[in-house]
Design a protein around this motif. Structure first.
Motif, PDB file in Angstrom:
ATOM      1  N   THR A  95     -40.372  16.062  16.802  1.00  0.00           N
ATOM      2  CA  THR A  95     -39.697  16.206  18.106  1.00  0.00           C
ATOM      3  C   THR A  95     -40.633  16.828  19.155  1.00  0.00           C
ATOM      4  O   THR A  95     -40.251  16.942  20.320  1.00  0.00           O
ATOM      5  N   GLY A  98     -35.265  27.951  14.011  1.00  0.00           N
ATOM      6  CA  GLY A  98     -35.568  28.073  12.580  1.00  0.00           C
ATOM      7  C   GLY A  98     -36.554  29.212  12.357  1.00  0.00           C
ATOM      8  O   GLY A  98     -36.580  30.183  13.118  1.00  0.00           O
ATOM      9  N   ARG A  99     -37.439  29.044  11.356  1.00  0.00           N
ATOM     10  CA  ARG A  99     -38.373  30.134  11.001  1.00  0.00           C
ATOM     11  C   ARG A  99     -39.213  30.577  12.194  1.00  0.00           C
ATOM     12  O   ARG A  99     -39.239  31.744  12.558  1.00  0.00           O
ATOM     13  N   ILE A 100     -39.878  29.613  12.826  1.00  0.00           N
ATOM     14  CA  ILE A 100     -40.817  30.000  13.883  1.00  0.00           C
ATOM     15  C   ILE A 100     -40.090  30.222  15.217  1.00  0.00           C
ATOM     16  O   ILE A 100     -40.476  31.083  16.008  1.00  0.00           O
ATOM     17  N   ASP A 110     -50.652  19.957   7.951  1.00  0.00           N
ATOM     18  CA  ASP A 110     -49.647  21.022   8.024  1.00  0.00           C
ATOM     19  C   ASP A 110     -50.303  22.404   7.922  1.00  0.00           C
ATOM     20  O   ASP A 110     -50.044  23.281   8.743  1.00  0.00           O
ATOM     21  N   PRO A 137     -30.928  20.403  23.369  1.00  0.00           N
ATOM     22  CA  PRO A 137     -32.204  20.858  23.934  1.00  0.00           C
ATOM     23  C   PRO A 137     -32.534  20.204  25.273  1.00  0.00           C
ATOM     24  O   PRO A 137     -33.150  20.834  26.140  1.00  0.00           O
ATOM     25  N   THR A 154     -26.737  28.249  13.902  1.00  0.00           N
ATOM     26  CA  THR A 154     -28.088  28.809  14.036  1.00  0.00           C
ATOM     27  C   THR A 154     -28.326  29.245  15.478  1.00  0.00           C
ATOM     28  O   THR A 154     -28.823  30.357  15.740  1.00  0.00           O
ATOM     29  N   GLY A 197     -35.224  25.237  19.171  1.00  0.00           N
ATOM     30  CA  GLY A 197     -35.393  25.379  17.724  1.00  0.00           C
ATOM     31  C   GLY A 197     -35.274  26.845  17.361  1.00  0.00           C
ATOM     32  O   GLY A 197     -35.982  27.694  17.905  1.00  0.00           O
ATOM     33  N   ASP A 231     -30.474  24.807  19.598  1.00  0.00           N
ATOM     34  CA  ASP A 231     -30.674  24.261  18.249  1.00  0.00           C
ATOM     35  C   ASP A 231     -29.454  23.392  17.964  1.00  0.00           C
ATOM     36  O   ASP A 231     -28.323  23.813  18.246  1.00  0.00           O
ATOM     37  N   GLY A 276     -40.167  25.133  19.185  1.00  0.00           N
ATOM     38  CA  GLY A 276     -40.347  25.525  17.779  1.00  0.00           C
ATOM     39  C   GLY A 276     -39.518  24.632  16.876  1.00  0.00           C
ATOM     40  O   GLY A 276     -38.955  25.086  15.882  1.00  0.00           O
ATOM     41  N   THR A 277     -39.431  23.354  17.256  1.00  0.00           N
ATOM     42  CA  THR A 277     -38.597  22.384  16.542  1.00  0.00           C
ATOM     43  C   THR A 277     -39.451  21.624  15.518  1.00  0.00           C
ATOM     44  O   THR A 277     -40.678  21.760  15.514  1.00  0.00           O
ATOM     45  N   PRO A 278     -38.835  20.775  14.661  1.00  0.00           N
ATOM     46  CA  PRO A 278     -39.642  19.998  13.712  1.00  0.00           C
ATOM     47  C   PRO A 278     -40.695  19.147  14.434  1.00  0.00           C
ATOM     48  O   PRO A 278     -40.494  18.717  15.581  1.00  0.00           O
ATOM     49  N   LYS A 289     -47.677  23.848  16.754  1.00  0.00           N
ATOM     50  CA  LYS A 289     -48.591  22.881  16.138  1.00  0.00           C
ATOM     51  C   LYS A 289     -47.860  22.125  15.046  1.00  0.00           C
ATOM     52  O   LYS A 289     -46.888  22.653  14.519  1.00  0.00           O
ATOM     53  N   PHE A 313     -46.922  34.273   6.500  1.00  0.00           N
ATOM     54  CA  PHE A 313     -47.436  34.166   7.870  1.00  0.00           C
ATOM     55  C   PHE A 313     -46.585  34.893   8.897  1.00  0.00           C
ATOM     56  O   PHE A 313     -47.104  35.440   9.859  1.00  0.00           O
ATOM     57  N   VAL A 365     -28.018  22.812  15.333  1.00  0.00           N
ATOM     58  CA  VAL A 365     -27.105  23.471  14.382  1.00  0.00           C
ATOM     59  C   VAL A 365     -26.466  24.652  15.118  1.00  0.00           C
ATOM     60  O   VAL A 365     -27.126  25.671  15.393  1.00  0.00           O
TER      61      VAL A 365
HETATM   62  N1  LIG Z   1     -47.776  28.447  14.112  1.00  0.00           N
HETATM   63  C1  LIG Z   1     -47.278  28.766  12.952  1.00  0.00           C
HETATM   64  O1  LIG Z   1     -47.683  29.730  12.311  1.00  0.00           O
HETATM   65  C2  LIG Z   1     -46.130  27.956  12.409  1.00  0.00           C
HETATM   66  C3  LIG Z   1     -45.414  28.442  11.311  1.00  0.00           C
HETATM   67  C4  LIG Z   1     -44.331  27.716  10.843  1.00  0.00           C
HETATM   68  C5  LIG Z   1     -43.990  26.511  11.435  1.00  0.00           C
HETATM   69  N2  LIG Z   1     -44.739  26.050  12.476  1.00  0.00           N
HETATM   70  C6  LIG Z   1     -44.369  24.770  13.122  1.00  0.00           C
HETATM   71  O2  LIG Z   1     -43.140  24.989  13.811  1.00  0.00           O
HETATM   72  C7  LIG Z   1     -42.302  23.845  13.708  1.00  0.00           C
HETATM   73  C8  LIG Z   1     -40.960  24.276  13.115  1.00  0.00           C
HETATM   74  O3  LIG Z   1     -41.174  24.772  11.822  1.00  0.00           O
HETATM   75  P1  LIG Z   1     -40.127  25.779  11.112  1.00  0.00           P
HETATM   76  O4  LIG Z   1     -40.774  26.177   9.854  1.00  0.00           O
HETATM   77  O5  LIG Z   1     -39.660  26.823  12.067  1.00  0.00           O
HETATM   78  O6  LIG Z   1     -38.939  24.747  10.814  1.00  0.00           O
HETATM   79  P2  LIG Z   1     -37.400  25.091  10.523  1.00  0.00           P
HETATM   80  O7  LIG Z   1     -36.866  23.893   9.811  1.00  0.00           O
HETATM   81  O8  LIG Z   1     -37.251  26.442   9.914  1.00  0.00           O
HETATM   82  O9  LIG Z   1     -36.733  25.167  11.990  1.00  0.00           O
HETATM   83  C9  LIG Z   1     -36.602  24.076  12.850  1.00  0.00           C
HETATM   84  C10 LIG Z   1     -35.322  24.285  13.669  1.00  0.00           C
HETATM   85  O10 LIG Z   1     -35.313  23.308  14.717  1.00  0.00           O
HETATM   86  C11 LIG Z   1     -33.969  22.800  14.816  1.00  0.00           C
HETATM   87  N3  LIG Z   1     -34.057  21.490  15.459  1.00  0.00           N
HETATM   88  C12 LIG Z   1     -34.188  20.265  14.903  1.00  0.00           C
HETATM   89  N4  LIG Z   1     -34.272  19.322  15.886  1.00  0.00           N
HETATM   90  C13 LIG Z   1     -34.177  19.982  17.069  1.00  0.00           C
HETATM   91  C14 LIG Z   1     -34.191  19.567  18.432  1.00  0.00           C
HETATM   92  N5  LIG Z   1     -34.348  18.275  18.775  1.00  0.00           N
HETATM   93  N6  LIG Z   1     -34.061  20.526  19.389  1.00  0.00           N
HETATM   94  C15 LIG Z   1     -33.910  21.829  19.075  1.00  0.00           C
HETATM   95  N7  LIG Z   1     -33.906  22.277  17.787  1.00  0.00           N
HETATM   96  C16 LIG Z   1     -34.034  21.362  16.807  1.00  0.00           C
HETATM   97  C17 LIG Z   1     -33.466  22.794  13.387  1.00  0.00           C
HETATM   98  O11 LIG Z   1     -32.052  22.774  13.349  1.00  0.00           O
HETATM   99  C18 LIG Z   1     -34.051  24.098  12.855  1.00  0.00           C
HETATM  100  O12 LIG Z   1     -33.175  25.193  13.080  1.00  0.00           O
HETATM  101  C19 LIG Z   1     -43.072  22.814  12.861  1.00  0.00           C
HETATM  102  O13 LIG Z   1     -43.703  21.914  13.718  1.00  0.00           O
HETATM  103  C20 LIG Z   1     -44.111  23.644  12.134  1.00  0.00           C
HETATM  104  O14 LIG Z   1     -45.318  22.920  11.884  1.00  0.00           O
HETATM  105  C21 LIG Z   1     -45.767  26.751  12.972  1.00  0.00           C
END
Ligand SMILES: NC(=O)c1ccc[n+]([C@@H]2O[C@H](COP(=O)([O-])OP(=O)(O)OC[C@H]3O[C@@H](n4cnc5c(N)ncnc54)[C@H](O)[C@@H]3O)[C@@H](O)[C@H]2O)c1
Length: 331
Positions: A74, A10-12, A170, A54, A38, A8, A33, A69-71, A93, A276, A35
């Motif tokens: 998953t 994405g953001r995290i 969440d 993955p 990305t 993953g 990822d 760090g995926t949704p 989490k 955050f 995508v």
């Molecule tokens: N601890 C924290 O402070 C914190 C902060 C934000 C998010 N999170 C958690 O992190 C997770 C991701 O959140 P986010 O905000 O980064 O989401 P996001 O949507 O920004 O990123 C998720 C990424 O995962 C990719 N993805 C989807 N399915 C996948 C797979 N099977 N294998 C690999 N990659 C895959 C997506 O394409 C995307 O790029 C969530 O569970 C969220 O609760 C935690």
């Protein structure tokens, strides 16, 4: 050097991948990822390989540990496959939004005997860990009350809310974990209130944007958590712990410590760190260090799957309390 794959981007995932790449104790081997753009842009930036699969990454023999760090939906399947493949896992989490699914996964996680850590990053924030240290050193005597304020600068988009599992699972999941950790006892009763004061559309999604939760432990210690998806002045993160011999309070974190005095205000300071990713930057780095150290030394993970289960149980209790408009006992 622990060889790490980050799943993953994405953001995290971007944060974790950058922290692994910067760590002197770890090597970022690959980022996965689905995508491709990305995955490849992250890999290019951090000088590692990328993949859109993955599961193929988990199977690689040159990967010792996986950071997930995926949704949320998953987390369980990726964790279980990675542990079965003999990898250590640091998983974001929450473990899952469904308590039964999370409980079943925890049984499997424990059976695997492999290192597993749940990413409750706020425990690694230097102010939070100093508060915990001071409590354990007896500096404020017996803890009587924990008060947690957690307000975001702005609500996430509707699509995020729709998939988030709701504010309790969440957003407050971090605060429930913090409450258990600082109280040093499990909350046994939860009373929750939830309203939509920021955005009526959030109510259409059966969710809330403004909450207050009151909890007590078996010995009568109390905790109050208040949250909001919008605070006009930025990311408001405060903890207060009141005990028989004193009180501990953290302060806001700002980019610098300059106070401005002029003809319209005194003691004015720079705005709070935005959200955050900025506020908990150091916590994410220290969380990764703690994970690597536990893997390398074979010591107990600082946050386990059971911590995830207990925080989720508090979120479920809060939802039940709202439904019943009464305090509920925690299952
Ligand atoms: N601890 C924290 O402070 C914190 C902060 C934000 C998010 N999170 C958690 O992190 C997770 C991701 O959140 P986010 O905000 O980064 O989401 P996001 O949507 O920004 O990123 C998720 C990424 O995962 C990719 N993805 C989807 N399915 C996948 C797979 N099977 N294998 C690999 N990659 C895959 C997506 O394409 C995307 O790029 C969530 O569970 C969220 O609760 C935690």
């Amino acid at each position: 050097m622990l060889k790490v794959a980050v799943l993953g981007a994405g953001r995290i995932g971007q944060i974790h991948a950058a922290n692994v790449a910067a760590s002197a104790q770890a090597e970022l081997v690959v980022v996965a990822d689905p995508v491709e753009a990305t995955a490849s842009s992250t890999a290019q930036k951090l000088n590692c390989e990328f993949s859109v699969d993955p599961y193929a990454v988990i199977g690689r023999s040159d990967v010792d540990a996986v950071v997930i760090g995926t949704p949320t939906d998953t987390h369980v399947p990726l964790t279980l496959v990675a542990l079965k493949a003999g990898k250590a896992v640091l998983c974001e989490k929450p473990l899952d939004l469904d308590q039964d699914k999370a409980n079943a996964a925890i049984v499997e996680i424990e059976k695997s005997g492999r290192p597993f850590m749940l990413a409750f990053n706020r425990r690694f924030d230097p102010s939070a860990s100093e508060i915990k240290r001071a409590i354990e050193a007896g500096e404020i005597g017996d803890v009587r009350q924990v008060i947690i304020t957690s307000r975001d600068p702005s609500p996430p988009p509707a699509d995020y809310i729709r998939r988030s599992g709701g504010i309790f699972k969440d957003m407050l999941i971090h605060d429930f974990d913090m409450a258990r950790w600082l109280l040093g006892e499990e909350p046994v009763e939860v009373f929750a209130m939830g309203n939509c004061l920021v955005d009526r559309d959030i109510a259409q999604l059966n969710d809330y944007d403004t909450t207050m939760v009151i909890m007590r432990t078996a010995s009568g210690k109390q905790c109050h958590i208040n949250t909001c998806r919008h605070a006009s002045y930025g990311h408001d993160q405060r903890i207060e712990v009141f005990g028989s011999k004193g009180m501990l309070q953290n302060g806001h974190v700002r980019p610098h410590t300059v106070h401005r005095f002029n003809d319209s205000s005194t003691d004015a300071q720079a705005p709070l760190l935005n959200f955050f990713l900025e506020r908990y930057k150091q916590a994410y780095e220290l969380e990764l260090d703690a994970f690597i150290e536990a893997v390398e030394t074979g010591s107990k993970m600082p946050v386990g799957a059971d911590d995830g289960r207990k925080a989720l149980a508090l979120a479920e209790a809060a939802l039940k309390s709202l439904e019943k408009r009464a305090g509920v006992l925690v299952d």
